[in-house]
Design a protein around this motif. Structure first.
Motif, PDB file in Angstrom:
ATOM      1  N   ARG A  28       0.824  -1.298   0.048  1.00 56.33           N
ATOM      2  CA  ARG A  28      -0.156  -0.027  -0.248  1.00 56.33           C
ATOM      3  C   ARG A  28       0.912   1.245   0.049  1.00 56.33           C
ATOM      4  O   ARG A  28       2.032   1.043   0.814  1.00 56.33           O
ATOM      5  CB  ARG A  28      -0.945   0.168   1.438  1.00 56.33           C
ATOM      6  CG  ARG A  28      -2.155  -1.004   1.095  1.00 56.33           C
ATOM      7  CD  ARG A  28      -2.783  -1.139   2.701  1.00 56.33           C
ATOM      8  NE  ARG A  28      -4.059  -1.803   2.449  1.00 56.33           N
ATOM      9  CZ  ARG A  28      -4.091  -3.092   2.588  1.00 56.33           C
ATOM     10  NH1 ARG A  28      -2.746  -3.958   2.733  1.00 56.33           N
ATOM     11  NH2 ARG A  28      -5.170  -3.876   2.569  1.00 56.33           N
ATOM     12  N   GLN A  29       0.524   2.399  -0.968  1.00 56.62           N
ATOM     13  CA  GLN A  29       1.353   3.469  -1.006  1.00 56.62           C
ATOM     14  C   GLN A  29       1.137   4.279   0.450  1.00 56.62           C
ATOM     15  O   GLN A  29      -0.121   4.452   0.670  1.00 56.62           O
ATOM     16  CB  GLN A  29       1.123   4.191  -2.137  1.00 56.62           C
ATOM     17  CG  GLN A  29       1.766   5.412  -2.478  1.00 56.62           C
ATOM     18  CD  GLN A  29       3.351   5.009  -2.861  1.00 56.62           C
ATOM     19  OE1 GLN A  29       3.377   3.812  -3.817  1.00 56.62           O
ATOM     20  NE2 GLN A  29       4.154   5.940  -2.877  1.00 56.62           N
ATOM     21  N   ALA A  30       2.167   4.424   0.985  1.00 60.20           N
ATOM     22  CA  ALA A  30       2.162   5.241   2.264  1.00 60.20           C
ATOM     23  C   ALA A  30       2.622   6.565   2.267  1.00 60.20           C
ATOM     24  O   ALA A  30       2.710   7.121   3.474  1.00 60.20           O
ATOM     25  CB  ALA A  30       2.816   4.253   3.527  1.00 60.20           C
ATOM     26  N   GLY A  31       3.045   7.025   1.252  1.00 57.09           N
ATOM     27  CA  GLY A  31       3.624   8.372   1.071  1.00 57.09           C
ATOM     28  C   GLY A  31       3.381   9.147  -0.483  1.00 57.09           C
ATOM     29  O   GLY A  31       2.572   8.447  -1.136  1.00 57.09           O
ATOM     30  N   GLY A  32       3.521  10.239  -0.387  1.00 56.91           N
ATOM     31  CA  GLY A  32       3.038  10.683  -1.585  1.00 56.91           C
ATOM     32  C   GLY A  32       4.226  10.705  -2.840  1.00 56.91           C
ATOM     33  O   GLY A  32       5.310  10.142  -2.660  1.00 56.91           O
ATOM     34  N   SER A  33       3.662  11.004  -4.049  1.00 51.00           N
ATOM     35  CA  SER A  33       4.549  10.586  -5.255  1.00 51.00           C
ATOM     36  C   SER A  33       5.177  11.941  -5.418  1.00 51.00           C
ATOM     37  O   SER A  33       5.300  13.055  -5.147  1.00 51.00           O
ATOM     38  CB  SER A  33       3.227  10.611  -6.343  1.00 51.00           C
ATOM     39  OG  SER A  33       2.596  11.776  -6.400  1.00 51.00           O
ATOM     40  N   ARG A  56       8.238  12.358  -4.817  1.00 52.93           N
ATOM     41  CA  ARG A  56       9.330  12.808  -3.743  1.00 52.93           C
ATOM     42  C   ARG A  56      10.594  12.074  -4.024  1.00 52.93           C
ATOM     43  O   ARG A  56      10.846  11.285  -4.754  1.00 52.93           O
ATOM     44  CB  ARG A  56       8.764  12.247  -2.328  1.00 52.93           C
ATOM     45  CG  ARG A  56       7.326  12.876  -2.071  1.00 52.93           C
ATOM     46  CD  ARG A  56       7.381  14.417  -1.791  1.00 52.93           C
ATOM     47  NE  ARG A  56       6.146  14.778  -1.472  1.00 52.93           N
ATOM     48  CZ  ARG A  56       5.886  16.193  -1.163  1.00 52.93           C
ATOM     49  NH1 ARG A  56       6.910  17.028  -1.031  1.00 52.93           N
ATOM     50  NH2 ARG A  56       4.708  16.607  -0.833  1.00 52.93           N
ATOM     51  N   ALA A  57      11.762  12.527  -3.169  1.00 54.24           N
ATOM     52  CA  ALA A  57      12.934  11.512  -3.140  1.00 54.24           C
ATOM     53  C   ALA A  57      13.069  10.316  -2.405  1.00 54.24           C
ATOM     54  O   ALA A  57      13.764   9.465  -2.554  1.00 54.24           O
ATOM     55  CB  ALA A  57      13.931  12.616  -2.571  1.00 54.24           C
ATOM     56  N   MET A  58      12.068  10.051  -1.611  1.00 50.53           N
ATOM     57  CA  MET A  58      11.686   8.964  -0.997  1.00 50.53           C
ATOM     58  C   MET A  58      10.298   8.496  -1.239  1.00 50.53           C
ATOM     59  O   MET A  58       9.520   9.009  -1.704  1.00 50.53           O
ATOM     60  CB  MET A  58      11.698   8.939   0.620  1.00 50.53           C
ATOM     61  CG  MET A  58      13.251   9.513   1.061  1.00 50.53           C
ATOM     62  SD  MET A  58      13.419   9.462   2.840  1.00 50.53           S
ATOM     63  CE  MET A  58      11.993  10.767   3.318  1.00 50.53           C
ATOM     64  N   GLN A  59      10.372   6.861  -1.178  1.00 48.66           N
ATOM     65  CA  GLN A  59       9.104   6.403  -1.348  1.00 48.66           C
ATOM     66  C   GLN A  59       8.841   5.485   0.018  1.00 48.66           C
ATOM     67  O   GLN A  59       9.628   4.845   0.397  1.00 48.66           O
ATOM     68  CB  GLN A  59       8.999   5.276  -2.551  1.00 48.66           C
ATOM     69  CG  GLN A  59       7.480   4.715  -2.754  1.00 48.66           C
ATOM     70  CD  GLN A  59       7.567   4.035  -4.127  1.00 48.66           C
ATOM     71  OE1 GLN A  59       8.655   3.128  -4.537  1.00 48.66           O
ATOM     72  NE2 GLN A  59       6.404   3.979  -4.522  1.00 48.66           N
ATOM     73  N   ALA A  60       7.560   5.580   0.381  1.00 49.08           N
ATOM     74  CA  ALA A  60       7.076   4.969   1.608  1.00 49.08           C
ATOM     75  C   ALA A  60       5.970   3.792   1.291  1.00 49.08           C
ATOM     76  O   ALA A  60       5.054   4.089   0.482  1.00 49.08           O
ATOM     77  CB  ALA A  60       6.440   5.925   2.610  1.00 49.08           C
ATOM     78  N   LEU A  61       6.202   2.701   1.805  1.00 52.71           N
ATOM     79  CA  LEU A  61       4.957   1.702   1.496  1.00 52.71           C
ATOM     80  C   LEU A  61       4.675   0.874   2.847  1.00 52.71           C
ATOM     81  O   LEU A  61       5.816   0.815   3.643  1.00 52.71           O
ATOM     82  CB  LEU A  61       5.713   0.632   0.435  1.00 52.71           C
ATOM     83  CG  LEU A  61       6.179   1.372  -0.722  1.00 52.71           C
ATOM     84  CD1 LEU A  61       7.033   0.045  -1.687  1.00 52.71           C
ATOM     85  CD2 LEU A  61       5.013   1.582  -1.669  1.00 52.71           C
ATOM     86  N   ARG A  62       3.606   0.333   2.772  1.00 55.18           N
ATOM     87  CA  ARG A  62       3.140  -0.684   3.715  1.00 55.18           C
ATOM     88  C   ARG A  62       3.361  -1.983   2.902  1.00 55.18           C
ATOM     89  O   ARG A  62       2.654  -2.229   2.092  1.00 55.18           O
ATOM     90  CB  ARG A  62       1.897  -0.544   4.185  1.00 55.18           C
ATOM     91  CG  ARG A  62       1.904   0.530   5.310  1.00 55.18           C
ATOM     92  CD  ARG A  62       0.167   0.852   6.021  1.00 55.18           C
ATOM     93  NE  ARG A  62      -0.126  -0.399   6.454  1.00 55.18           N
ATOM     94  CZ  ARG A  62      -1.479  -0.849   6.936  1.00 55.18           C
ATOM     95  NH1 ARG A  62      -2.146   0.322   6.608  1.00 55.18           N
ATOM     96  NH2 ARG A  62      -1.752  -1.823   7.398  1.00 55.18           N
TER      97      ARG A  62
END
Length: 229
Positions: free
Chosen positions: A121-126, A128-134
């Motif tokens: 599941r995408q847990a951060g915004g698009s 960006r310099a980082m990507q956050a996921l569940r």
């Protein structure tokens, strides 16, 4: 870790080592309807030949060609690899376009996606310099079997539930709920579930942009040493 090199240590050959990184052969999956054309478009916009892009990702040109034409389905780790290589996100590869750059990601917008047996599941915004996921990694998955990855950047993960087996170089660590890891992605690494029912994670990784790729990858970014991610 990982999702989606971020070249893998599978090497540039198009033999059995390419297999575990991706889903079964065949036409495009209903889960991943836009990945193939997006991969081709991103590669061309990056000014990369099929051979140069395949070397960065750690696959053979033939294998990457099958991904671009939809004859193979990429796993989540390979989607992460491709996203880093082209300086974008897994969501962008899947054609998920955020209506606006909202700093808040609500739970009801974290739609589950599946690739290679992993659920994320995408847990951060698009953008960006980082990507956050569940992530949910099942106890056994073709996507995680023998898949070791090496790529520039950093990764951070936090175990929400279940137990995680994290291989970093020659060391193997077992992590329980509440444990976290933060490591340099140039360290060969692999993650796998160590408990029945799989493991749930929060996962954050840095993305490569085109300029950073040239800086970090050196000769490999210009088609130099074979096998270098």
């Amino acid at each position: 870790m990982n999702p989606l090199p971020h070249g893998s240590a599978e090497g540039p050959t198009d033999g059995p080592a390419d297999g575990p990184a991706d889903g079964p052969p065949g036409g495009p999956s209903a889960d991943l309807p836009t990945v193939a054309p997006r991969l081709r478009d991103l590669r061309r916009r990056s000014g990369l030949t099929l051979e140069a892009a395949a070397q960065r990702v750690g696959l053979s040109p033939a294998h990457l060609s099958r991904l671009e034409t939809g004859r193979r389905q990429p796993s989540l780790p390979m989607l992460l690899t491709l996203a880093r290589t082209y300086g974008t996100t897994v969501s962008d590869l899947l054609g998920e376009v955020a209506p606006e750059r909202d700093p808040i990601v609500r739970a009801d917008r974290m739609d589950a996606q599946e690739a290679g047996g992993w659920t994320y599941r995408q847990a951060g915004g698009s953008g960006r310099a980082m990507q956050a996921l569940r992530l949910h990694v099942p106890e056994r998955s073709a996507a995680q079997e023998d898949l070791v990855r090496v790529h520039p950047g950093e990764e951070w993960l936090y175990v929400l539930g279940g137990r995680l087996r994290l291989a970093l170089g020659e060391s193997v660590h077992l992590l329980s709920p509440g444990d976290a890891a933060h490591f340099d992605s140039l360290t060969p690494h692999r993650i796998a579930a160590a408990s029945s029912g799989g493991v749930d994670l929060l996962f954050v990784h840095t993305l490569l942009q085109s300029g950073a790729a040239e800086l970090c990858l050196g000769d490999a970014a210009r088609g130099g040493r074979p096998g270098t991610p």
